[in-house]
Design a protein around this motif. Structure first.
Motif, short mmCIF file in Angstrom:
data_model
loop_
_atom_site.label_atom_id
_atom_site.label_comp_id
_atom_site.label_asym_id
_atom_site.label_seq_id
_atom_site.Cartn_x
_atom_site.Cartn_y
_atom_site.Cartn_z
N GLU A 55 15.20 102.43 44.08
CA GLU A 55 16.42 102.97 44.67
C GLU A 55 17.13 101.89 45.48
OE1 GLU A 55 17.27 106.95 44.99
OE2 GLU A 55 16.79 106.14 43.02
N VAL A 56 16.36 101.12 46.25
CA VAL A 56 16.95 100.04 47.03
C VAL A 56 17.67 99.07 46.11
CG1 VAL A 56 16.47 98.10 48.59
CG2 VAL A 56 15.21 100.25 48.85
N ALA A 57 17.01 98.69 45.00
CA ALA A 57 17.62 97.78 44.04
C ALA A 57 18.88 98.38 43.43
CB ALA A 57 16.61 97.42 42.95
N ALA A 58 18.86 99.68 43.18
CA ALA A 58 20.03 100.34 42.60
C ALA A 58 21.22 100.31 43.56
CB ALA A 58 19.68 101.78 42.22
N TYR A 59 20.95 100.54 44.84
CA TYR A 59 22.03 100.47 45.82
C TYR A 59 22.52 99.04 46.01
CZ TYR A 59 22.02 105.37 47.02
OH TYR A 59 22.16 106.73 46.96
N ASP A 60 21.62 98.08 45.95
CA ASP A 60 22.04 96.68 46.00
C ASP A 60 23.03 96.38 44.87
OD1 ASP A 60 20.42 96.17 48.17
OD2 ASP A 60 18.93 95.00 47.06
N ALA A 61 22.67 96.82 43.68
CA ALA A 61 23.51 96.55 42.51
C ALA A 61 24.86 97.25 42.64
CB ALA A 61 22.80 96.99 41.23
N ALA A 62 24.85 98.49 43.12
CA ALA A 62 26.10 99.23 43.28
C ALA A 62 26.99 98.58 44.32
CB ALA A 62 25.80 100.67 43.67
N ALA A 63 26.38 98.09 45.41
CA ALA A 63 27.16 97.44 46.46
C ALA A 63 27.76 96.13 45.96
CB ALA A 63 26.28 97.19 47.68
N GLU A 64 26.99 95.37 45.22
CA GLU A 64 27.48 94.09 44.72
C GLU A 64 28.62 94.30 43.71
OE1 GLU A 64 28.23 90.19 44.26
OE2 GLU A 64 26.93 91.12 45.77
N ALA A 65 28.46 95.29 42.85
CA ALA A 65 29.50 95.56 41.86
C ALA A 65 30.76 96.12 42.52
CB ALA A 65 28.99 96.54 40.80
N ALA A 66 30.56 96.98 43.52
CA ALA A 66 31.66 97.57 44.29
C ALA A 66 32.76 98.11 43.38
CB ALA A 66 32.23 96.54 45.27
N GLU A 67 32.36 98.85 42.36
CA GLU A 67 33.32 99.39 41.40
C GLU A 67 33.82 100.75 41.88
OE1 GLU A 67 31.19 99.37 37.74
OE2 GLU A 67 31.51 97.22 37.39
N PHE A 68 34.65 100.72 42.90
CA PHE A 68 35.17 101.94 43.49
C PHE A 68 36.65 102.10 43.12
CE2 PHE A 68 32.08 100.13 46.57
CZ PHE A 68 31.04 101.01 46.27
N SER A 69 37.04 103.31 42.80
CA SER A 69 38.43 103.59 42.49
C SER A 69 39.12 104.12 43.74
CB SER A 69 38.53 104.63 41.38
OG SER A 69 39.86 105.03 41.20
N PHE A 70 40.15 103.40 44.19
CA PHE A 70 40.89 103.82 45.37
C PHE A 70 42.28 104.34 45.02
CE2 PHE A 70 38.18 100.29 47.23
CZ PHE A 70 37.26 101.17 47.79
N GLY A 71 42.47 104.72 43.78
CA GLY A 71 43.73 105.31 43.38
C GLY A 71 44.89 104.35 43.35
N GLY A 72 44.58 103.03 43.20
CA GLY A 72 45.65 102.04 43.13
C GLY A 72 46.43 101.89 44.41
N ALA A 73 45.75 102.16 45.54
CA ALA A 73 46.48 102.20 46.81
C ALA A 73 46.38 100.92 47.62
CB ALA A 73 45.98 103.37 47.64
N GLN A 74 45.99 99.82 47.00
CA GLN A 74 45.85 98.59 47.76
C GLN A 74 47.18 98.18 48.41
OE1 GLN A 74 43.84 95.49 45.74
NE2 GLN A 74 43.80 94.15 47.49
N ARG A 75 48.30 98.57 47.84
CA ARG A 75 49.59 98.21 48.42
C ARG A 75 49.92 99.09 49.63
NH1 ARG A 75 50.47 101.38 44.04
NH2 ARG A 75 51.93 103.11 44.25
N VAL A 76 49.13 100.15 49.86
CA VAL A 76 49.39 101.05 50.97
C VAL A 76 48.35 100.79 52.05
CG1 VAL A 76 49.64 103.45 51.68
CG2 VAL A 76 50.27 102.76 49.36
N PRO A 77 48.69 100.16 53.18
CA PRO A 77 47.69 99.81 54.18
C PRO A 77 47.15 100.97 54.96
CG PRO A 77 49.88 99.25 54.96
CD PRO A 77 50.03 99.68 53.53
#
Length: 245
Positions: A197-219
């Protein structure tokens, strides 16, 4: 301090990103990995040193929490108090300066107060063991972490987690990379999170494949934005290895 409840207090500045995410993760992990009777005795809280009291977790952090298998929708920001600090068996802060601020408020909690990254680094050096069977065993683990702490083992600031508030998507991804792996190692020691599980969370954190709804232009992070992206990552596989039933 209650003798039958183990309390974790997670701290940052506004209690809407770093500490909010840390608290919902630790709360979920305690329920997953500890024996049920012990999990019922664990309380995870969070607070900010300058919190907008009552504010929701930021929408990006809520999306991250959902992608990592937990839920931040019920979170509301709280201001830190001396009482909350004194009640905690373990205080996890997001930066070296915040550790100093907590200790200025309550100097007596030196041996139970760590930055998240410091605690994770030390926990990673402890002998692997099964999930604790009691609150007393968890308190003994905190003592072990304190005993292994070196004086200024890293440069001041090297243990900090970025504050992403008001920044773009990449700052939130960096927050995850800095925060989630050490938190998982704390959970491995305190709650018995399996190595897979620790390794799985490490991999998820490194990949950081999160969808933020394309809101990077909105601070700014608003409730309307939070509603717009709610559940965006619901179909994404959770980073789980060998989670115990």
């Amino acid at each position: 301090m209650s003798t039958d409840v183990f309390t974790v207090l997670v701290v940052c500045t506004g209690n809407v990103n770093r500490s909010a995410l840390g608290a919902v993760l630790l709360e979920r992990w305690a329920g997953w990995y500890l024996p049920a009777p012990v999990a019922a005795q664990v309380r995870v809280t969070s607070a900010g040193l300058g919190a907008p009291v009552g504010a929701k977790m930021s929408r990006r952090s809520r999306a991250i929490a959902e992608a990592l298998g937990t839920d931040g929708s019920a979170h509301r920001a709280a201001q830190i108090t001396e009482r909350a600090i004194r009640a905690a068996d373990l205080v996890l802060v997001s930066s070296s300066d915040q550790r100093d601020e907590v200790l200025r408020l309550v100097p007596a909690v030196l041996r139970s107060t760590f930055t998240i990254r410091e605690a994770g680094r030390i926990a990673d050096s402890l002998t692997e063991r099964s999930a604790p069977d009691s609150v007393d065993e968890m308190r003994a683990l905190v003592t072990s972490i304190a005993e292994k702490r070196s004086v200024r083992s890293t440069a001041h600031g090297d243990d900090d987690i970025i504050d992403p508030q008001g920044k773009g998507d990449e700052a939130f991804r960096l927050m995850v990379r800095q925060e989630v792996p050490p938190l998982a190692r704390v959970a491995q020691s305190l709650f018995g999170m399996p190595p897979a599980e620790v390794a799985a969370y490490d991999a998820a954190a490194e990949a950081a494949e999160f969808s933020f709804g394309g809101a990077q232009r909105v601070p700014a992070d608003t409730d309307a934005e939070a509603d717009a992206v709610a559940g965006a990552d619901a179909a994404r596989p959770r980073p789980r290895g060998r989670r115990r039933a």
